[in-house]
Design a protein around this motif. Structure first.
Motif, PDB file in Angstrom:
ATOM      1  N   THR A   1      41.194  38.967  36.242  1.00 46.75           N
ATOM      2  CA  THR A   1      40.184  39.906  36.728  1.00 46.75           C
ATOM      3  C   THR A   1      40.229  40.006  38.241  1.00 46.75           C
ATOM      4  O   THR A   1      40.147  41.090  38.808  1.00 46.75           O
ATOM      5  CB  THR A   1      38.773  39.464  36.271  1.00 46.75           C
ATOM      6  OG1 THR A   1      38.775  39.370  34.859  1.00 46.75           O
ATOM      7  CG2 THR A   1      37.717  40.426  36.726  1.00 46.75           C
ATOM      8  N   CYS A   2      40.388  38.878  38.928  1.00 48.78           N
ATOM      9  CA  CYS A   2      40.443  38.888  40.389  1.00 48.78           C
ATOM     10  C   CYS A   2      41.653  39.679  40.890  1.00 48.78           C
ATOM     11  O   CYS A   2      41.550  40.437  41.834  1.00 48.78           O
ATOM     12  CB  CYS A   2      40.502  37.467  40.938  1.00 48.78           C
ATOM     13  SG  CYS A   2      38.954  36.582  40.724  1.00 48.78           S
ATOM     14  N   ILE A   3      42.800  39.499  40.242  1.00 44.59           N
ATOM     15  CA  ILE A   3      44.004  40.214  40.662  1.00 44.59           C
ATOM     16  C   ILE A   3      43.833  41.712  40.446  1.00 44.59           C
ATOM     17  O   ILE A   3      44.159  42.515  41.288  1.00 44.59           O
ATOM     18  CB  ILE A   3      45.238  39.692  39.886  1.00 44.59           C
ATOM     19  CG1 ILE A   3      45.590  38.294  40.378  1.00 44.59           C
ATOM     20  CG2 ILE A   3      46.423  40.612  40.045  1.00 44.59           C
ATOM     21  CD1 ILE A   3      46.699  37.641  39.608  1.00 44.59           C
ATOM     22  N   ALA A   4      43.299  42.112  39.298  1.00 41.16           N
ATOM     23  CA  ALA A   4      43.148  43.527  38.984  1.00 41.16           C
ATOM     24  C   ALA A   4      42.149  44.190  39.911  1.00 41.16           C
ATOM     25  O   ALA A   4      42.221  45.378  40.160  1.00 41.16           O
ATOM     26  CB  ALA A   4      42.707  43.678  37.534  1.00 41.16           C
ATOM     27  N   ASP A   5      41.193  43.423  40.414  1.00 38.42           N
ATOM     28  CA  ASP A   5      40.105  43.950  41.214  1.00 38.42           C
ATOM     29  C   ASP A   5      40.439  44.058  42.698  1.00 38.42           C
ATOM     30  O   ASP A   5      39.707  44.689  43.432  1.00 38.42           O
ATOM     31  CB  ASP A   5      38.897  43.044  41.046  1.00 38.42           C
ATOM     32  CG  ASP A   5      37.684  43.799  40.556  1.00 38.42           C
ATOM     33  OD1 ASP A   5      36.649  43.169  40.452  1.00 38.42           O
ATOM     34  OD2 ASP A   5      37.778  45.005  40.315  1.00 38.42           O
ATOM     35  N   GLU A   6      41.489  43.408  43.138  1.00 40.04           N
ATOM     36  CA  GLU A   6      41.806  43.353  44.562  1.00 40.04           C
ATOM     37  C   GLU A   6      42.291  44.697  45.080  1.00 40.04           C
ATOM     38  O   GLU A   6      43.149  45.323  44.472  1.00 40.04           O
ATOM     39  CB  GLU A   6      42.907  42.314  44.794  1.00 40.04           C
ATOM     40  CG  GLU A   6      42.524  41.288  45.827  1.00 40.04           C
ATOM     41  CD  GLU A   6      43.588  40.211  45.929  1.00 40.04           C
ATOM     42  OE1 GLU A   6      44.571  40.454  46.629  1.00 40.04           O
ATOM     43  OE2 GLU A   6      43.415  39.174  45.279  1.00 40.04           O
ATOM     44  N   GLN A   7      41.742  45.148  46.213  1.00 42.26           N
ATOM     45  CA  GLN A   7      42.219  46.380  46.823  1.00 42.26           C
ATOM     46  C   GLN A   7      43.620  46.156  47.393  1.00 42.26           C
ATOM     47  O   GLN A   7      43.940  45.074  47.857  1.00 42.26           O
ATOM     48  CB  GLN A   7      41.271  46.811  47.943  1.00 42.26           C
ATOM     49  CG  GLN A   7      39.939  47.311  47.419  1.00 42.26           C
ATOM     50  CD  GLN A   7      38.951  47.545  48.538  1.00 42.26           C
ATOM     51  OE1 GLN A   7      38.675  46.643  49.307  1.00 42.26           O
ATOM     52  NE2 GLN A   7      38.415  48.740  48.612  1.00 42.26           N
ATOM     53  N   HIS A   8      44.415  47.199  47.343  1.00 46.36           N
ATOM     54  CA  HIS A   8      45.753  47.130  47.923  1.00 46.36           C
ATOM     55  C   HIS A   8      45.642  47.297  49.433  1.00 46.36           C
ATOM     56  O   HIS A   8      44.788  48.023  49.922  1.00 46.36           O
ATOM     57  CB  HIS A   8      46.645  48.220  47.332  1.00 46.36           C
ATOM     58  CG  HIS A   8      46.858  48.055  45.862  1.00 46.36           C
ATOM     59  ND1 HIS A   8      47.902  47.349  45.330  1.00 46.36           N
ATOM     60  CD2 HIS A   8      46.125  48.492  44.799  1.00 46.36           C
ATOM     61  CE1 HIS A   8      47.822  47.361  44.015  1.00 46.36           C
ATOM     62  NE2 HIS A   8      46.743  48.048  43.669  1.00 46.36           N
ATOM     63  N   LYS A   9      46.516  46.635  50.141  1.00 42.13           N
ATOM     64  CA  LYS A   9      46.487  46.711  51.597  1.00 42.13           C
ATOM     65  C   LYS A   9      47.803  47.296  52.083  1.00 42.13           C
ATOM     66  O   LYS A   9      48.867  46.860  51.663  1.00 42.13           O
ATOM     67  CB  LYS A   9      46.282  45.323  52.196  1.00 42.13           C
ATOM     68  CG  LYS A   9      45.833  45.376  53.638  1.00 42.13           C
ATOM     69  CD  LYS A   9      44.740  44.358  53.871  1.00 42.13           C
ATOM     70  CE  LYS A   9      44.158  44.575  55.244  1.00 42.13           C
ATOM     71  NZ  LYS A   9      43.234  43.564  55.600  1.00 42.13           N
ATOM     72  N   ASP A  10      47.732  48.309  52.934  1.00 45.87           N
ATOM     73  CA  ASP A  10      48.874  48.907  53.615  1.00 45.87           C
ATOM     74  C   ASP A  10      49.670  49.859  52.725  1.00 45.87           C
ATOM     75  O   ASP A  10      49.862  51.009  53.088  1.00 45.87           O
ATOM     76  CB  ASP A  10      49.776  47.802  54.192  1.00 45.87           C
ATOM     77  CG  ASP A  10      50.869  48.334  55.094  1.00 45.87           C
ATOM     78  OD1 ASP A  10      50.606  49.288  55.833  1.00 45.87           O
ATOM     79  OD2 ASP A  10      51.980  47.789  55.042  1.00 45.87           O
TER      80      ASP A  10
END
Length: 201
Positions: free
Chosen positions: A20-29
């Motif tokens: 869940t944490c991985i799926a929820d993380e915003q992408h950066k750059d």
């Protein structure tokens, strides 16, 4: 419940939380071909799925006024100001998708058609990058720029963004259902309203 079963249950719960944490993380750059997103997918982050490296700007879904329809926008996070809009003419629902496909194009699906596109199908795209300047760039396989939001302004110019002949800034409709435009015509910077014929200020 035995000790082994408790450990197995704890392990499964940890995996679920981690996923869940991985799926929820915003992408950066950057995001890469094969990426898809909808407003529903990123509702925990107010629809924003891509941050610039310095976290000053974000790309994502923005609710249009009081209706439950959405725009794909670049927003300046410090002020909350929308600085670029993809689909002003065709709003989408919360389940419609932004797609960066493996054929080199990025587009926004509407209920029955494409609401917006970079029109770069067939070109080799390696990544889409939200730069610290607020410029959204589609990069080719050797770092070349295939498409950029700075070449397609909507109603805002950012520092370092050129405003050239052929470009146009267009306001949102005012209460009288009229747009205002700013563009270069024959070497002059001209502000006018969208009446027929246009009324120049």
């Amino acid at each position: 419940m035995g000790r082994f079963q408790i450990r197995a249950l704890c392990f499964c719960l940890l995996l679920l939380v981690f996923k869940t944490c991985i799926a929820d993380e915003q992408h950066k750059d950057r995001i890469f071909p094969g990426f898809q997103a909808s407003q529903v997918d990123w509702s925990d982050h107010v629809g924003l799925f891509l941050l610039s490296n310095n976290s000053a700007f974000a790309l994502g879904f923005y609710q249009a006024l009081d209706v439950k329809l959405y725009l794909l926008v670049i927003i300046h996070l410090g002020t909350g100001k929308v600085v670029w809009t993809a689909n002003r003419g065709k709003l989408i629902s919360k389940s419609d998708k932004f797609v960066f496909d493996k054929n080199g194009s990025a587009y926004l699906t509407g209920s029955d058609s494409v609401a917006w596109s970079t029109n770069t199908t067939g070109q080799v795209a390696s990544a889409m990058e939200l730069q610290d300047s607020g410029n959204l760039v589609l990069l080719g396989d050797k770092g070349s720029i295939l498409w950029q939001s700075f070449s397609h302004p909507t109603d805002t110019l950012l520092p370092g963004q050129e405003f050239l002949q052929g470009m146009q800034l267009k306001s949102f409709r005012n209460p009288n259902n009229v747009f205002h435009y700013l563009e270069i015509q024959s070497g002059d910077l001209v502000l006018y309203t969208g009446y027929e014929p246009p009324q120049i200020y």
